[in-house]
Design an enzyme around this catalytic site. Structure first.
Site, PDB file in Angstrom:
ATOM      1  N   LYS A   3       0.871  -1.681  -0.106  1.00  0.00           N
ATOM      2  CA  LYS A   3      -0.215  -0.135   0.363  1.00  0.00           C
ATOM      3  C   LYS A   3       1.424   1.200  -0.320  1.00  0.00           C
ATOM      4  O   LYS A   3       2.221   1.285   1.107  1.00  0.00           O
ATOM      5  CB  LYS A   3      -1.074   0.114   1.355  1.00  0.00           C
ATOM      6  CG  LYS A   3      -2.347   0.777   1.222  1.00  0.00           C
ATOM      7  CD  LYS A   3      -3.268   0.459   2.742  1.00  0.00           C
ATOM      8  CE  LYS A   3      -3.998   1.416   2.353  1.00  0.00           C
ATOM      9  NZ  LYS A   3      -4.591   0.594   3.675  1.00  0.00           N
TER      10      LYS A   3
HETATM   11  C1  E4P Z   1      -7.923   1.306   4.429  1.00  0.00           C
HETATM   12  O1  E4P Z   1      -7.545   1.270   3.485  1.00  0.00           O
HETATM   13  C2  E4P Z   1      -8.031   2.540   4.509  1.00  0.00           C
HETATM   14  O2  E4P Z   1      -7.093   3.181   5.285  1.00  0.00           O
HETATM   15  C3  E4P Z   1      -9.349   2.810   5.937  1.00  0.00           C
HETATM   16  O3  E4P Z   1     -10.238   2.514   5.291  1.00  0.00           O
HETATM   17  C4  E4P Z   1      -8.857   4.453   5.954  1.00  0.00           C
HETATM   18  O4  E4P Z   1     -10.216   4.735   7.015  1.00  0.00           O
HETATM   19  P1  E4P Z   1     -10.574   5.748   8.032  1.00  0.00           P
HETATM   20  O5  E4P Z   1     -10.882   6.884   6.486  1.00  0.00           O
HETATM   21  O6  E4P Z   1     -12.316   5.122   9.247  1.00  0.00           O
HETATM   22  O7  E4P Z   1      -9.546   5.624   8.957  1.00  0.00           O
END
Ligand code: E4P
Length: 214
Positions: free
Chosen positions: A83
């Site tokens: 990622k």
């Molecule tokens: C996933 O890939 C993201 O990092 C995550 O869904 C972010 O979620 P949040 O906005 O609730 O922190």
């Protein structure tokens, strides 16, 4: 639509995996922090539970650092997806990693143009964030529709992971639009099971069964 679990808490992943309803896991530095464990140990354990697609996020901001972290993460398992943040350096890293057949998930995507650039760089996945856009008064579902249309127009293979999901309604709307994946927090996933008429129906059937056996 595939469902990923958006958590680094191993007990949640085990439970959802045993239910047979998840296809992968996404983590980020905040989720790792909440799990109270380190990245390597957590990802190792998660890859021993699920079949594929476990996103682990790099924290370097320069391309070289990202690549170095990616190689370290790939030593854990071939199930890992790297990622990277939606930055110029992030997309340079995506280009390099995609040429080596290392899968990438471009995160912190908030516009259709960012998704287009990530797809052009060769990202396996893009993660547009719904909840964080809703929080500032933007229509997050329009973003998913726009990205889907652009990827369909040009047959990009990059898959859309709807991220920052906050409710079962988000999941349903992403599925209606035709997004490839929604990554869902454990509580939201459990909430998707619920309907009061299901509970009432079970209660009524049990009462009638008891009456019929008297
Ligand atoms: C996933 O890939 C993201 O990092 C995550 O869904 C972010 O979620 P949040 O906005 O609730 O922190």
């Amino acid at each position: 639509m595939k469902i990923f679990l958006d958590t680094a808490i191993v007990s949640e992943i085990k439970e959802a995996w045993e239910l047979g309803i998840i296809d992968g896991v996404t983590t980020n530095p905040s989720l790792i922090m909440k799990s109270g464990r380190n990245l390597q140990d957590t990802l190792t354990e998660i890859t021993n539970i699920v079949d594929d697609c476990v996103s682990g996020e790099v924290i370097s901001l320069d391309t070289e650092g990202m690549i170095k972290e990616a190689y370290e993460l790939m030593k854990i398992s071939s199930k890992i997806v790297i990622k990277v943040p939606m930055t110029k350096n992030g997309l340079k890293a995506v280009r390099i990693l995609s040429k080596e057949n290392i899968r990438t998930n471009v995160t912190l995507v908030f516009s259709a143009n960012q998704a287009l650039l990530a797809a052009k760089a060769g990202a396996t996945f893009v993660s547009p964030f719904l909840g964080r856009l809703d929080d500032i008064g933007h229509e997050s579902l329009i973003l998913i529709e726009d990205i889907k249309q652009i990827f369909d127009n040009y047959s990009y293979k990059t898959q859309i992971i709807c991220a920052s999901i906050r409710s079962p309604l988000h999941v349903m709307n992403c599925a209606k639009i035709g997004a490839d994946i929604a990554t869902v927090p454990f509580k939201t996933l459990m909430d998707m099971f619920n309907h009061p008429l299901t509970d009432n129906g079970i209660e009524r059937f049990l009462k009638d069964y008891e009456k019929s056996t008297k």
